[in-house]
Scaffold this active site. Structure first.
Site, PDB file in Angstrom:
ATOM      1  N   LYS A 133       0.836  -1.206   0.000  1.00 36.94           N
ATOM      2  CA  LYS A 133       0.000   0.000   0.000  1.00 36.94           C
ATOM      3  C   LYS A 133       0.873   1.260   0.000  1.00 36.94           C
ATOM      4  O   LYS A 133       0.665   2.167  -0.815  1.00 36.94           O
ATOM      5  CB  LYS A 133      -0.916  -0.014   1.224  1.00 36.94           C
ATOM      6  CG  LYS A 133      -1.778   1.206   1.337  1.00 36.94           C
ATOM      7  CD  LYS A 133      -2.711   1.105   2.537  1.00 36.94           C
ATOM      8  CE  LYS A 133      -3.055   2.484   3.029  1.00 36.94           C
ATOM      9  NZ  LYS A 133      -2.884   2.682   4.435  1.00 36.94           N
ATOM     10  N   ASP A 152      -6.987   1.275   0.844  1.00 37.63           N
ATOM     11  CA  ASP A 152      -7.070   1.592   2.271  1.00 37.63           C
ATOM     12  C   ASP A 152      -8.474   1.229   2.764  1.00 37.63           C
ATOM     13  O   ASP A 152      -9.239   0.553   2.063  1.00 37.63           O
ATOM     14  CB  ASP A 152      -6.736   3.077   2.510  1.00 37.63           C
ATOM     15  CG  ASP A 152      -7.873   3.989   2.058  1.00 37.63           C
ATOM     16  OD1 ASP A 152      -8.778   3.532   1.324  1.00 37.63           O
ATOM     17  OD2 ASP A 152      -7.885   5.159   2.468  1.00 37.63           O
TER      18      ASP A 152
END
Ligand code: SF4
Length: 222
Positions: A133, A152
């Site tokens: 991420k 997210d």
């Protein structure tokens, strides 16, 4: 997925058929969608993204000016005293782990990459505290390289509500999203979903009556 959502999913059509229109409408709704973290270069974005775990971007933006004034480069952060970094970043939560990641990241940059943030997923992920991420955020925003989609909590929630994935795991969600959207829009897509998730498709009571995607969404309450 409930039977009701499955029925609605059949009505609104496949994810592949809806994805282009979802992107078009979100782009029209949020023409200013962008990364909400303040940064001047890839090093600052990398550090800010590490700090943003379990913390709001607004809170991170209050802390990073102090952090970067004291440690303007990876070399300075690599030599930092942990107690000093902890004190600066305390309000972002999980500050001991984050301090370890920040200093480790900076030491990795200096030792392995001459103090320069690398531009590939594999190299970024070799740095302490940097997962897929964080690497996606840095590649997409600092370098304009769309190697993946940042997933997210907002992207997870919206992707599931919109019937673009049934997965819970961010890596699997990313895998489901990537074939649905053109690679050149992967970075933007994350920002758009995050903006929409903060303003309309909020966690507790999504505002479906105000949502530009309601006729495309199997979870719509209207
Ligand atoms: S219709 Fe409702 S659940 Fe679906 S994306 Fe919009 S706000 Fe979220």
């Amino acid at each position: 997925m409930t039977a009701k959502v499955r029925r609605r999913l059949r009505r609104v059509g496949s994810a592949a058929a809806r994805a282009p229109e979802i992107l078009t409408r979100l782009r029209a709704a949020y023409p200013d969608a962008r990364c909400a973290l303040d940064y001047r270069d890839a090093y600052q974005l990398l550090a800010a993204t590490i700090l943003s775990a379990q913390c709001t971007d607004a809170r991170v933006n209050l802390v990073t000016p102090v952090l970067f004034a004291k440690y303007p480069t990876p070399a300075t952060l690599a030599r930092a005293r942990p107690a000093t970094v902890e004190e600066i970043i305390k309000s972002t939560g999980f500050f001991r782990n984050k301090t370890r990641s920040l200093i480790g990241m900076a030491q990795g940059l200096v030792a392995e990459f001459g103090g320069i943030v690398p531009r590939t997923m594999d190299q970024l992920r070799r740095l302490p505290g940097v997962g897929r991420k964080t690497a996606n955020v840095v590649l997409g925003n600092a370098f304009g390289i769309n190697e993946g989609i940042t997933v997210d909590t907002h992207v997870t929630r919206l992707s599931r509500r919109l019937g673009l994935t049934r997965e819970d795991d961010p890596v699997k969600i990313e895998r489901d999203l990537m074939p649905l959207f053109p690679p050149e829009h992967w970075g933007l897509l994350s920002h758009l979903l995050i903006f929409h998730g903060r303003q309309i498709c909020v966690a507790r009571r999504p505002r479906c009556a105000e949502c530009v995607l309601s006729d495309l969404c199997p979870s719509s309450a209207v």
